[in-house]
Structure formats: C-alpha cells, structure tokens
Scaffold this active site. Structure first.
Site, mmCIF file in Angstrom:
data_model
loop_
_atom_site.group_PDB
_atom_site.id
_atom_site.type_symbol
_atom_site.label_atom_id
_atom_site.label_comp_id
_atom_site.label_asym_id
_atom_site.label_seq_id
_atom_site.Cartn_x
_atom_site.Cartn_y
_atom_site.Cartn_z
ATOM 1 N N LYS A 211 -3.611 -3.390 -1.948
ATOM 2 C CA LYS A 211 -4.829 -2.860 -2.441
ATOM 3 C C LYS A 211 -4.706 -1.829 -3.378
ATOM 4 O O LYS A 211 -4.984 -1.722 -4.521
ATOM 5 C CB LYS A 211 -5.812 -2.937 -1.362
ATOM 6 C CG LYS A 211 -7.305 -2.420 -2.017
ATOM 7 C CD LYS A 211 -8.386 -2.612 -1.103
ATOM 8 C CE LYS A 211 -9.568 -1.959 -1.600
ATOM 9 N NZ LYS A 211 -10.625 -1.861 -0.637
ATOM 10 N N GLU A 217 4.826 1.002 3.513
ATOM 11 C CA GLU A 217 5.976 -0.298 4.075
ATOM 12 C C GLU A 217 6.020 -1.277 2.894
ATOM 13 O O GLU A 217 7.024 -1.451 2.600
ATOM 14 C CB GLU A 217 5.011 -1.089 5.143
ATOM 15 C CG GLU A 217 4.965 -0.216 6.580
ATOM 16 C CD GLU A 217 3.501 0.541 6.808
ATOM 17 O OE1 GLU A 217 2.976 0.834 5.712
ATOM 18 O OE2 GLU A 217 3.386 0.678 7.950
ATOM 19 N N GLY A 273 -9.352 -4.825 2.444
ATOM 20 C CA GLY A 273 -8.257 -5.171 2.663
ATOM 21 C C GLY A 273 -8.270 -6.483 3.527
ATOM 22 O O GLY A 273 -7.823 -7.807 3.319
ATOM 23 N N ARG A 274 -9.076 -6.420 4.661
ATOM 24 C CA ARG A 274 -9.181 -7.503 5.875
ATOM 25 C C ARG A 274 -9.789 -8.583 5.216
ATOM 26 O O ARG A 274 -10.218 -9.538 5.946
ATOM 27 C CB ARG A 274 -9.448 -7.045 7.041
ATOM 28 C CG ARG A 274 -10.608 -6.086 7.239
ATOM 29 C CD ARG A 274 -10.692 -4.996 8.498
ATOM 30 N NE ARG A 274 -11.694 -4.304 8.521
ATOM 31 C CZ ARG A 274 -11.678 -3.046 8.069
ATOM 32 N NH1 ARG A 274 -10.657 -2.656 7.353
ATOM 33 N NH2 ARG A 274 -12.576 -2.064 8.003
ATOM 34 N N GLU A 359 -10.142 -3.930 13.222
ATOM 35 C CA GLU A 359 -10.084 -2.780 12.397
ATOM 36 C C GLU A 359 -11.622 -2.538 12.011
ATOM 37 O O GLU A 359 -11.871 -1.688 11.422
ATOM 38 C CB GLU A 359 -9.252 -3.264 11.111
ATOM 39 C CG GLU A 359 -8.743 -1.924 10.192
ATOM 40 C CD GLU A 359 -7.724 -2.316 9.331
ATOM 41 O OE1 GLU A 359 -6.471 -1.761 9.506
ATOM 42 O OE2 GLU A 359 -7.956 -2.738 8.346
ATOM 43 N N HIS A 390 -0.085 -22.450 29.653
ATOM 44 C CA HIS A 390 1.046 -22.297 30.745
ATOM 45 C C HIS A 390 1.484 -20.932 30.544
ATOM 46 O O HIS A 390 2.661 -20.474 30.951
ATOM 47 C CB HIS A 390 2.305 -23.209 30.246
ATOM 48 C CG HIS A 390 1.700 -24.671 30.471
ATOM 49 N ND1 HIS A 390 1.960 -25.387 31.658
ATOM 50 C CD2 HIS A 390 1.291 -25.612 29.430
ATOM 51 C CE1 HIS A 390 1.396 -26.613 31.246
ATOM 52 N NE2 HIS A 390 1.032 -26.658 30.045
ATOM 53 N N LYS A 514 -0.111 7.269 9.895
ATOM 54 C CA LYS A 514 0.655 7.017 8.805
ATOM 55 C C LYS A 514 1.041 8.598 8.325
ATOM 56 O O LYS A 514 2.168 8.543 7.755
ATOM 57 C CB LYS A 514 -0.352 6.722 7.586
ATOM 58 C CG LYS A 514 -0.904 5.301 7.445
ATOM 59 C CD LYS A 514 -1.657 4.947 6.297
ATOM 60 C CE LYS A 514 -2.236 3.498 6.440
ATOM 61 N NZ LYS A 514 -3.027 3.426 5.205
HETATM 62 O O1 F6P Z 1 -4.056 -0.724 8.272
HETATM 63 C C1 F6P Z 1 -4.709 0.059 7.134
HETATM 64 C C2 F6P Z 1 -4.816 -0.663 5.756
HETATM 65 O O2 F6P Z 1 -5.486 0.231 5.023
HETATM 66 C C3 F6P Z 1 -5.618 -2.078 5.973
HETATM 67 O O3 F6P Z 1 -6.830 -2.265 6.002
HETATM 68 C C4 F6P Z 1 -4.938 -2.739 4.678
HETATM 69 O O4 F6P Z 1 -5.441 -4.272 4.860
HETATM 70 C C5 F6P Z 1 -3.241 -2.500 4.926
HETATM 71 O O5 F6P Z 1 -3.482 -1.095 5.316
HETATM 72 C C6 F6P Z 1 -2.940 -2.802 3.656
HETATM 73 O O6 F6P Z 1 -3.235 -1.995 2.579
HETATM 74 P P1 F6P Z 1 -2.843 -2.215 1.120
HETATM 75 O O7 F6P Z 1 -3.142 -3.520 0.778
HETATM 76 O O8 F6P Z 1 -3.474 -1.177 0.403
HETATM 77 O O9 F6P Z 1 -1.107 -2.165 0.931
#
Ligand code: F6P
Length: 550
Positions: A211, A217, A273-274, A359, A390, A514
């Site tokens: 987003k 990452e 995002g979620r 979240e 189990h 972060k």
């Molecule tokens: O973990 C924080 C967060 O901002 C989430 O809400 C989001 O889904 C994820 O990191 C990834 O963010 P992006 O889509 O901006 O890479």
C-alpha cells in the site's frame, strides 16, 4: 464521562445490566439451557447468504441477547456503521474514510469521499486487473524472452500478503493448475530463496504489493527479486517491465523503485491494508482464479455488506458475532477466541483473521485518546480441524480457560475430490459436529461412572462442558462463500471496535518496532554504536556479531 462528553462504556447502565445478568447466569449450564428450550437448536440460528449460523451452543439466553443489543444501540454501532458506508472519516487518528465496502460496490453505486464518487475508479482498476489477468492466463502476456508466464510470485507483507495468500489457498480448487503461485513476505532471505529456487525466471512474474511502497521487508525482497531476475536472465533493467507489476497507493515510490506506473494497479488510502485483498492487492488471486471467479467472490462480500447494513439487529449476523465476543471478553474474562475451520483449504484463514482482528482491535485507548477501562480485542488463534483436535483441543475441553470458538464447516467437499477422498468428508464432518457437542455438553461424573470407570479416574474422565461455540455451516467453499465469510468477520471486528469506542482502522502499535529495527541494523552490519541502546539489546547485538565472526 470521557473528555469528548461520551459516557464511558463501563459506566453505561446497559453495561451494568450485563454484568448483573452475567452473575445471575453463573450457575446455568448449556445442558440447562437446552433442557429448558428443546427447540433451541433451531431457534438460535440465523442465515446470511449461504451461511447457516448456529449460535445455540453459546452461553446466552434471549435476555442476554436483548441486553447485548441494547449495549450496541447505546454505543450507536449502527450510527458508526452508516458513517462508514457513507465514506465519512471514521478512522480518526489518520483522518481517513474507511471504505473497503466500496471495493465490492456495484458499478452503478455512488459512494462519495470529499464529494467525489469513488466507485468508477474502483471499477476502472478492476477492469484493468481483469484485462491483465486474462492476458497472463491466456499466455498473451509474455516475459522478456517471449516465454509465457507460468509462475506468479506476490511480494508483500501483512495485508499485502495474508489476504491473497489465504484466498489463493482457500480457492485452490478454482485455480489454473498450470500456474505456480507463491507468496513471499518474510524479510528472511530464505523466503524468497525457497520461492524462486526452482523457477525459470523467464516464466516468472513478480507482483510487488505494498500500500505504502515503503515497507522495508517488501522493498528489500522486491529489490532482491529484481536482482535475481536480471541475473538469471542476464538482462538489463529493460527486462523489469515484463516481469514486475506493482499494487500500491503510492505511484511516486513505485516509479522510484523502477516499475513503470503503466504496470501499477492502484488503490486508495481509504482501504486499510488488512481490508485490502479485494482491491488491486488481490491481483495474484485474480490471475489464479480468473476475473469471473474473483467477481463472484466480490458478490459474496457485497451480499454480507448489504446484510450488515440493512438487517434488523435481531437477525444481523455480524452484529451477533461481535456482541457474543463482547459477552465473553468483557463479562466472562475470556482472553482469546479460536477460529477452527474444518476445511484444509482454509488452512490460512485464521492467520488472516489474526491481522484483521488483532491489528484492528488491539488498542488500549479510545477514539478520543482516553484510556479504555475494559478488555478490547482477543487473541485470535486456531488451525484447521481435525489437526487441532490432536494438539490443543485438550486444553479447550479440560483446561481452566474459557475459550469461545467458531467452527466453520462445509456440507460438500470441493468438486475435485472423488472416490475415497470424497468419502472422507463425512468423517471430517462427524468430527466437526462431535467437537461442538462435546464442548457444550461434556460428560458428567455420573455418565463416566456408568461406563464402569474406576473411581480414581472419574475426575480425569469428566468433561465439564459449557464451552461456547458458534457453528458456521455452508454447502461448499466457493468464491462467493469465501467473500461472505471474510465480510462477516470484517464487520464482526467493526462491531466490537464500535462498542469499545476504539479506532479499529489505525495500527500505530507496529511503528515502534519498525523504527528500532532501522536503528539497530547498522549495529549488526557495521558494529556502529547505537546511542541509547539498553543493556540487554546492546549485549545481544554484540553477541550476534561475535557468533557471525564479525
Ligand atoms: O504491519 C503494519 C502494516 O502497515 C499493515 O497494516 C500492512 O498491512 C502491512 O504493514 C504492509 O503494509 P504495506 O502494504 O504498506 O506494505
């Protein structure tokens, strides 16, 4: 009273009434409730779309439900819901509208943000996605060397990974089996390594999903993926255009990364995002299942949106599920909530819900910044049945904790199964029904004794029962049913956030880690002194360097 003049939740008469009611019900067992109301198994059920929801095995009476609905009315859940659907800026800390429901609005709907109808934009992106997905699926879109695309790797994390990864798994039976679709999220290089090690780069499309397009990452993995691709193809940056597309709200950062914005599918800051996998973030899924199935999934979402928006409180399933969670979390001290799908295809469903729920509702201040004085979001956990039986079900049956659980099952196995594999479905579902029965009704000491069990073992073999469960049953796990299930939980989470008066749409809690990771990294790579590092982290980081021979 809060600073904003709102009555504190736990000072409301509806809250006090529920607390009193809880005490009155303290000695009531589900066995009593079923004995007193033989039709309970039919009466305490609701339907939404293709989902049949049995809530009879919950620790509730008509009075409980009435009181819970009064709490929802007093906290104006429906008012906030309507404001969300209208596109008001209910995400107060980020001053944003919350409009994931617009992602599945019909083409002719009108939903305005700041006076602008957002629906045409949604459909324009869906159309572009469909066109692109069809070109990849048909082989018309080829890689740099002219080979057709056979591998799709989604690079994203959190909401830019969990949704499409979950839905791809859920709808595997509907996917083009000729395509290999993988999801890379972890910044641990092993993730990308394992996802690409057996792939032909010439046949591989990377979908960089972010987003913000600033998530470390994702940007790191996407950079490594680009280097891998160019290295494998022995090509220059001109190869990127045929092998990389981006899904983002941030065109500037996408261009900076080196992806032509012609190959970008956009979404908007009013999609959390979620809550985003039915936006452009679902492109990998759309390529896998095709635009038509994707459309069916959106219809499933839409159906539950409409239900949530219009169904009366007594018949409103997301409202009911949200209120049941409040009943257990706030009045029975339940700390967690298990979601137990009896479908191998839903193996990632609970992991997806963890982000959606935790979240969203892992908050401890109210919308105006005042601390809450009540429990908020539960720990959400679970894995598909029967595996959990189990492993950890022992604790649910005979442990000391109250763990409300949702059981999700299907009457039909997916159409692909045949013969004895299809026949296994009845055994799977026999377990599904047996578990909620055992959890609710248990086994009394008298029943154990009747089986001739030695007296010293009776306490060990007794099941107290009275463990609440909700059963969600549908005929088959189709794209539409998946959409319905996800929307159901989205709105459940919304209801709870509304009652708790928290902002379910921000996520400031993930920021600190972060920032600290960025500060610590040079200490690991260069051995640089990080000012203000605590004694434990300082020792650990130098131990790390020592172990790496630095
Ligand atoms: O973990 C924080 C967060 O901002 C989430 O809400 C989001 O889904 C994820 O990191 C990834 O963010 P992006 O889509 O901006 O890479």
């Amino acid at each position: 009273m809060n600073a904003d003049g709102r009555t504190r939740l736990n000072q409301r008469p509806e809250w006090t009434a529920l607390a009193k009611h809880r005490e009155e019900l303290a000695d009531t067992h589900l066995r009593d409730l079923f004995a007193a109301h033989p039709e309970r198994g039919e009466a305490y059920t609701l339907r939404v779309g293709d989902l049949y929801v049995d809530y009879s095995k919950n620790l509730v009476t008509d009075e409980t439900l009435r009181l819970l609905r009064e709490l929802a009315a007093a906290t104006d859940v429906s008012g906030l819901r309507d404001a969300m659907f209208r596109g008001e800026r209910i995400n107060v800390t980020e001053n944003r509208a919350v409009l994931h429901t617009a992602l599945r609005a019909p083409r002719d709907a009108v939903i305005e943000v700041d006076g602008e109808n957002v629906v045409p934009g949604v459909h324009a992106v869906l159309d572009r996605m469909s066109d692109f997905a069809n070109r990849v699926r048909s082989g018309e879109w080829t890689g740099h060397t002219g080979k057709r695309i056979r591998n799709v790797v989604n690079v994203g994390i959190g909401g830019s990974d969990l949704g499409p990864a979950m839905a791809y798994e859920a709808l595997r039976a509907y996917t083009d089996r000729g395509l290999t679709v993988r999801f890379v999220s972890n910044v641990d290089g092993a993730d990308l390594h394992e996802a690409t090690r057996d792939l032909d780069a010439a046949e591989t499309l990377f979908i960089v999903a972010s987003k913000t397009f600033t998530t470390i990452e994702t940007v790191t993995n996407a950079t490594s993926a680009r280097n891998w691709l160019l290295g494998e193809l022995k090509a220059g940056p001109e190869a990127v255009a045929k092998h990389f597309v981006a899904l983002s709200t941030n065109a500037e950062k996408v261009a900076e990364f080196g992806i032509d914005t012609v190959n970008m599918f956009e979404f908007w800051d009013w999609v959390g995002g979620r809550y985003s996998y039915d936006s452009a973030i679902g492109l990998s899924l759309m390529i896998a299942i095709g635009p038509e199935r994707f459309g069916e999934m959106l219809e499933g979402f839409r159906l539950v949106d409409e239900h949530f928006r219009t169904a009366p409180a007594e018949a409103n399933v997301p409202l009911l599920l949200g209120l049941l969670g409040i009943w257990y979390g706030n009045f029975h001290d339940a700390q967690s909530h298990a979601v137990l799908p009896y479908s191998h295809y839903l193996s990632k469903f609970t992991a997806y819900l963890q982000q959606l729920d935790m979240e969203s509702n892992g908050k401890s201040v109210q919308r105006d910044g005042e601390p809450v004085g009540w429990q908020t979001g539960p720990v959400v956990w679970g894995t598909p049945g029967t595996n959990g039986q189990h492993a950890y079900y022992q604790l649910i049956h005979q442990g000391t904790k109250l763990i409300p659980a949702d059981f999700i099952g299907f009457a039909e196995p997916v159409a692909e199964l045949s013969g004895e594999l299809k026949a296994q479905h009845d055994l799977l579902m026999a377990n599904f029904f047996a578990q909620t029965q055992a959890l609710a009704f248990g086994k009394t000491p008298e029943e154990v004794r009747e089986e001739g069990v030695a007296e010293d073992l009776v306490p060990h073999k007794t099941f107290r029962g009275n463990h609440p469960t909700t059963t969600i049953l549908a005929r088959e796990l189709t794209p539409s049913v998946l959409g319905q299930l996800v929307a159901l939980y989205e709105h459940k989470v919304f209801v709870q956030g509304a009652v708790w008066n928290i902002d379910s749409f921000d996520q400031w809690g993930v920021e600190l880690g972060k920032v600290l990771a960025k500060r610590i990294e040079p200490a690991l790579t260069e051995g640089t002194e990080v000012p203000g590092l605590d004694a434990s982290t300082k020792t650990l980081t130098s131990k790390y360097r020592e172990l790496r021979g630095r």
